[in-house]
Design an enzyme around this catalytic site. Structure first.
Site, mmCIF file in Angstrom:
data_model
loop_
_atom_site.group_PDB
_atom_site.id
_atom_site.type_symbol
_atom_site.label_atom_id
_atom_site.label_comp_id
_atom_site.label_asym_id
_atom_site.label_seq_id
_atom_site.Cartn_x
_atom_site.Cartn_y
_atom_site.Cartn_z
ATOM 1 C CD GLU A 200 -2.813 -0.832 2.596
ATOM 2 O OE1 GLU A 200 -3.931 -1.350 2.601
ATOM 3 O OE2 GLU A 200 -2.327 -0.234 3.571
ATOM 4 N NE ARG A 292 -8.804 -8.626 17.917
ATOM 5 C CZ ARG A 292 -8.285 -7.452 18.219
ATOM 6 N NH1 ARG A 292 -8.859 -6.694 19.153
ATOM 7 N NH2 ARG A 292 -7.210 -7.001 17.606
ATOM 8 N NE ARG A 338 -3.300 -1.095 23.737
ATOM 9 C CZ ARG A 338 -3.511 -1.850 22.660
ATOM 10 N NH1 ARG A 338 -2.741 -2.899 22.437
ATOM 11 N NH2 ARG A 338 -4.471 -1.559 21.812
#
Length: 448
Positions: A200, A292, A338
Site C-alpha cells: 500500500e 472482536r 497500556r
C-alpha cells in the site's frame, strides 16, 4: 440471556468479561495454563478448568481442549476476548457446529476480514475509501517492486494475515524491498500460517483513528464514535483516547457512517471496529477491521456509558439493539494507557515476580488488571499486564488525571513502560493533540 459462559482467554480481558457476566448473573467458566494457575482470572471465575502447558499452543490456542472443556462444563457460549482465538475462523466454525454460541460474528465474516487483501476488496466494493495499493498477493520481491513503482515510493509492505506490526515494513526503494520481502514473508508464514504479502502507499503524518460499531441480527447497526490510537510503538498501540482531538464533527459523522456502511456490506453482527488512517487533510482510508472486542474498548464505554461486553452478550443471544444512533451520547474525554512488563527503552519483555503493586485510586480512574501483588509475569504471553483508564470532563482534565495517576502507579520486581507513558503524558505535543503515528519515534525515543 445465557446462564453459563466459558471465557476462552486470560489476563485482564478475562477478568473484565467476568465482571460483566457476574453483574448479569451469568455463571463463568475460566480456563488456565500451567503458568496461570494463580492468575486473577482463575480466582474470579465460578469454575476454572486446566488446559495444559504454559505455551499458548498447549493451552489457550488448543481448540480441541477448549471445546472439550466447554462441552464438559455445559457452556452455552464462548467469549473469546481479544487476541488468541478471537479472530480464528476455524474456532468460530467449530463452535457453531457444536451448537455453542461464539460471541462474535460468523466464521465466514471473520475469515473475510482476517485477510487484509480480501478485506480491501470488500471495502472497495462497498465504496469505502482504501489506501492506494494492490489488492492481490505478491509472489516475490520483483513483483512487489513493480507494484511499488506503480503506486510510488514510499510504500508499506504488509502481510495479508498480519497483526501487531508483524510482517509490516516501510520501504523506500527497490533495494529495500529486496532486503525486506523474504524476511517479512517468512515471519508472516511463521506467525499466521499465511505468507501472502501486498503493498500500500505509505501515507506520512497520519493518524490511526477507529470507529466502534455494534450490529444485531435484525440489520440494525450503529457507531459509538471514534478512538484516537495514533501513539504506537512498532505499529502497536500504547495510548488510546476518545474522542479524537483531531476530528471535527463533520468528519466524525462521515467516518461513523462509512463504518456502518462497511459493517452492513459484509453482514456483520456483534461488536467490531473499523480502523482508518487519516491524513493531514482529514481524508480517511480503510485500514482493517477487527472482528472482536478491542483492547481499548474502555475509553468508548467511558464516554458513552455503555457496557460493550453486555451489548455483545445481548446480541449473541439473539437480542436487538436497545438504542438507536440518536441515543448514543458523547460525554467527557477518556484516555487509556497500556502497561507492559517491558524495558521502557528497548521494549524488550521483562518477566519476573511482582514484589509490590500500588495502583492509584480516585474519581475518574479505572483499572483493568491481569496481575496482583506476588504475580509471576512469565515470558509465555503478551507482556501487557494492565490498563489504566482516566476520564475527565474535557481533554485537559483527563490528561491532568493521567499524569497524576501515572506518578502514583507503583510496580516493583519487574520493569514496566510506565516511564515512557509518563513522557508521553507530559509532552507538550500530546497536550496539544499533535499525535500522529510517528509520535513515539519523533518525540519520545529521540528525547526531543
Amino acid at each position: 440471556m445465557f446462564k453459563r459462559i466459558l471465557i476462552a482467554n486470560r489476563g485482564e480481558i478475562a477478568v473484565r468479561i467476568m465482571r460483566t457476566c457476574k453483574l448479569l448473573g451469568i455463571y463463568t467458566i475460566g480456563v488456565y495454563s500451567q503458568a496461570d494457575s494463580d492468575a486473577p482470572h482463575v480466582k474470579l471465575a465460578d469454575e476454572a478448568c486446566f488446559l495444559g502447558g504454559p505455551r499458548v499452543a498447549e493451552s489457550y490456542l488448543n481448540i480441541d481442549k477448549i471445546l472439550e472443556v466447554a462441552l464438559q462444563t455445559k457452556a452455552e457460549a464462548i467469549h473469546p476476548g481479544y487476541g488468541l482465538l478471537s479472530e480464528n475462523p476455524e474456532f468460530a466454525r467449530r463452535c457453531e457446529e457444536l451448537g455453542i454460541v461464539f460471541i462474535g460474528p460468523s466464521h465466514d465474516v471473520i475469515a473475510l476480514m482476517g485477510s487484509k487483501i480480501e478485506a480491501r476488496k470488500a471495502m472497495e466494493t462497498a465504496g469505502i475509501p482504501v489506501v492506494p495499493g494492490k489488492s492481490f498477493p505478491l509472489t516475490d520481491a520483483e513483483e512487489a517492486i513493480a507494484a511499488a513503482k506503480q503506486i510510488g515510493y514510499p510504500v508499506m509492505l504488509k502481510a495479508s494475515a498480519g497483526g501487531g506490526g508483524i510482517g509490516m515494513q516501510i520501504v523506500k526503494s527497490d533495494d529495500e524491498i529486496r532486503k525486506a520481502f523474504e524476511g517479512n514473508q517468512k515471519r508472516a508464514k511463521d506467525f499466521f500460517g499465511d505468507g501472502s504479502m501486498y503493498v500500500e502507499k505509505y501515507i506520512e503524518h497520519t493518524r490511526h483513528i477507529e470507529i466502534q460499531i455494534l450490529a444485531d441480527g435484525a440489520g440494525n447497526t450503529i457507531y459509538l464514535w471514534e478512538r484516537e490510537c495514533s501513539i504506537q510503538r512498532r505499529h502497536q498501540k500504547v495510548v488510546e483516547e476518545a474522542p479524537s482531538p483531531f476530528l471535527d464533527e463533520t468528519v466524525r459523522q462521515k467516518m461513523g457512517e462509512a463504518a456502518v456502511t462497511a459493517a452492513k456490506s459484509i453482514g456483520y453482527k456483534n461488536a467490531g471496529t473499523i480502523e482508518f488512517l487519516v491524513d493531514e487533510q482529514k481524508q480517511f482510508y480503510f485500514l482493517e477491521m477487527n472482528t472482536r472486542l478491542q483492547v481499548e474498548h474502555p475509553v468508548t464505554e467511558e464516554i458513552t456509558g455503555l457496557d460493550l461486553v453486555a451489548e455483545q452478550l445481548r446480541i449473541a443471544t439473539g437480542g436487538t439493539l436497545t438504542i438507536t444512533q440518536g441515543d448514543v451520547k458523547k460525554d467527557g474525554h477518556a484516555i487509556e494507557v497500556r502497561i507492559y512488563a517491558e524495558d521502557p527503552k528497548t521494549f524488550y519483555p521483562s518477566p519476573g515476580k511482582i514484589t509490590k503493586l500500588n495502583i492509584p485510586q480516585g474519581s475518574g480512574i479505572r483499572h483493568e488488571l491481569g496481575i496482583h501483588e506476588a504475580s509471576m509475569v512469565t515470558p509465555y504471553y503478551d507482556p501487557m499486564i494492565a490498563k489504566l483508564v482516566v476520564k475527565g470532563k474535557e481533554r485537559d482534565e483527563a490528561i491532568d488525571k493521567l499524569q497524576a495517576a501515572l506518578s502514583k502507579y507503583e510496580i516493583q520486581g519487574i520493569k514496566t513502560n510506565i516511564p515512557m507513558l509518563q513522557s508521553v503524558a507530559e509532552h507538550p505535543k500530546f497536550r496539544s493533540g499533535d499525535t500522529t503515528t510517528a509520535f513515539i519515534d519523533k518525540y519520545i525515543n529521540r528525547k526531543t
